[in-house]
Design a protein around this motif. Structure first.
Motif, short mmCIF file in Angstrom:
data_model
loop_
_atom_site.label_atom_id
_atom_site.label_comp_id
_atom_site.label_asym_id
_atom_site.label_seq_id
_atom_site.Cartn_x
_atom_site.Cartn_y
_atom_site.Cartn_z
N PHE A 282 -85.76 31.00 -104.16
CA PHE A 282 -85.23 29.95 -103.83
C PHE A 282 -84.33 29.92 -102.50
CE2 PHE A 282 -82.04 26.44 -104.59
CZ PHE A 282 -82.81 25.35 -104.44
N PRO A 283 -83.39 30.76 -102.47
CA PRO A 283 -82.42 30.86 -101.26
C PRO A 283 -83.43 31.28 -100.12
CG PRO A 283 -81.45 32.04 -103.19
CD PRO A 283 -82.74 31.73 -103.55
N ILE A 284 -84.32 31.97 -100.32
CA ILE A 284 -85.28 32.25 -99.05
C ILE A 284 -86.05 31.14 -98.47
CG2 ILE A 284 -87.63 33.57 -98.53
CD1 ILE A 284 -86.61 35.91 -100.35
N ILE A 285 -86.35 30.32 -99.62
CA ILE A 285 -87.11 28.94 -99.40
C ILE A 285 -86.18 28.21 -98.28
CG2 ILE A 285 -87.94 26.96 -99.91
CD1 ILE A 285 -89.37 28.40 -102.30
N ILE A 286 -84.96 28.08 -98.82
CA ILE A 286 -83.93 27.43 -98.25
C ILE A 286 -83.68 27.61 -96.73
CG2 ILE A 286 -81.52 26.57 -98.09
CD1 ILE A 286 -81.76 26.50 -101.26
N GLN A 287 -83.63 29.20 -96.47
CA GLN A 287 -83.40 29.92 -95.27
C GLN A 287 -84.65 29.43 -94.42
OE1 GLN A 287 -80.23 30.15 -95.68
NE2 GLN A 287 -80.35 31.58 -94.24
N VAL A 288 -85.61 29.38 -94.85
CA VAL A 288 -87.09 29.21 -94.15
C VAL A 288 -87.04 27.61 -93.65
CG1 VAL A 288 -89.39 28.89 -93.81
CG2 VAL A 288 -88.39 31.03 -94.96
N ILE A 289 -86.55 26.78 -94.45
CA ILE A 289 -86.54 25.52 -93.97
C ILE A 289 -85.32 25.16 -93.12
CG2 ILE A 289 -85.97 23.23 -94.84
CD1 ILE A 289 -87.35 24.00 -97.43
N TRP A 290 -84.20 25.84 -93.29
CA TRP A 290 -83.21 25.90 -92.33
C TRP A 290 -83.68 26.43 -90.92
CZ3 TRP A 290 -77.85 28.52 -93.57
CH2 TRP A 290 -76.74 28.03 -92.55
N LEU A 291 -84.50 27.43 -90.96
CA LEU A 291 -84.85 28.07 -89.70
C LEU A 291 -85.69 27.11 -89.08
CD1 LEU A 291 -85.54 30.44 -87.98
CD2 LEU A 291 -87.11 31.15 -89.22
N ILE A 292 -86.65 26.60 -89.57
CA ILE A 292 -87.50 25.52 -89.08
C ILE A 292 -86.80 24.36 -88.47
CG2 ILE A 292 -89.31 23.77 -89.48
CD1 ILE A 292 -90.47 25.85 -91.46
N ALA A 293 -85.55 23.88 -89.12
CA ALA A 293 -84.91 22.73 -88.78
C ALA A 293 -84.19 23.12 -87.47
CB ALA A 293 -84.00 22.36 -89.71
N ASN A 294 -83.70 24.62 -87.31
CA ASN A 294 -82.86 24.93 -86.29
C ASN A 294 -83.86 24.95 -85.04
OD1 ASN A 294 -80.23 25.10 -87.21
ND2 ASN A 294 -80.51 27.30 -87.58
N LEU A 295 -85.08 25.36 -85.26
CA LEU A 295 -86.02 25.61 -84.19
C LEU A 295 -86.41 24.19 -83.64
CD1 LEU A 295 -88.31 28.64 -85.49
CD2 LEU A 295 -86.79 28.52 -83.60
N VAL A 296 -86.66 23.23 -84.41
CA VAL A 296 -87.13 22.04 -84.13
C VAL A 296 -85.92 21.29 -83.44
CG1 VAL A 296 -87.51 19.78 -84.93
CG2 VAL A 296 -88.76 21.53 -86.00
N MET A 297 -84.68 21.45 -83.80
CA MET A 297 -83.42 20.71 -83.16
C MET A 297 -83.29 21.46 -81.72
SD MET A 297 -80.65 20.12 -85.82
CE MET A 297 -80.90 19.38 -87.36
N ASN A 298 -83.75 22.80 -81.61
CA ASN A 298 -83.33 23.54 -80.55
C ASN A 298 -84.49 23.02 -79.50
OD1 ASN A 298 -82.21 25.33 -78.91
ND2 ASN A 298 -83.38 27.20 -79.60
N SER A 299 -85.71 22.88 -79.96
CA SER A 299 -86.75 22.49 -78.58
C SER A 299 -86.29 21.00 -78.49
CB SER A 299 -88.23 22.63 -79.70
OG SER A 299 -88.27 21.92 -80.57
N ASN A 300 -86.01 20.21 -79.58
CA ASN A 300 -85.79 18.70 -78.99
C ASN A 300 -84.75 18.48 -77.89
OD1 ASN A 300 -87.54 17.72 -80.84
ND2 ASN A 300 -85.99 17.14 -82.18
N LYS A 301 -83.53 19.59 -77.86
CA LYS A 301 -82.73 19.47 -77.02
C LYS A 301 -83.21 20.10 -75.61
CE LYS A 301 -78.42 19.81 -79.87
NZ LYS A 301 -77.04 20.26 -79.82
N LYS A 302 -84.12 20.95 -75.62
CA LYS A 302 -84.71 21.54 -74.19
C LYS A 302 -85.59 20.41 -73.61
CE LYS A 302 -85.01 26.23 -75.30
NZ LYS A 302 -86.11 27.52 -75.59
N TYR A 303 -85.98 19.66 -74.28
CA TYR A 303 -86.87 18.60 -73.72
C TYR A 303 -86.12 17.63 -73.33
CZ TYR A 303 -91.21 20.81 -75.60
OH TYR A 303 -92.28 21.82 -75.74
N LYS A 304 -84.97 16.93 -73.99
CA LYS A 304 -84.16 16.03 -73.57
C LYS A 304 -83.49 16.20 -72.56
CE LYS A 304 -83.47 13.99 -78.10
NZ LYS A 304 -82.55 13.69 -79.23
#
Length: 80
Positions: A56-78
């Protein structure tokens, strides 16, 4: 952005330490809380239970990683 990644790594380090301590506790004990002598099979079963508990914590960490990557890529494009 830097704070999100730093906190993510700190939480990952915490989970690794918890997993390592739990694994060491399971493999180094000779007798469990009920007084049963720990065989390699019993230790392996306890280790599998620990792994299942950490899924369960591993799944949460992977979701958190994906969210960080998406937010990071959105800031680059903006900013471009």
């Amino acid at each position: 952005m830097r704070k999100r990644w730093t906190f993510w790594w700190m939480v990952n380090l915490l989970w690794i330490v918890i997993f390592g301590a739990g694994t060491a506790f399971i493999w180094l004990r000779e007798v469990d809380g009920a007084g049963v002598i720990q065989t390699p099979e019993a230790k392996f079963a306890a280790f599998i239970v620990l792994l299942v508990a950490l899924i369960f914590p591993i799944i949460i960490q992977v979701i958190w990683l994906i969210a960080n990557l998406v937010m990071n890529s959105n800031k680059k494009y903006k900013s471009a």
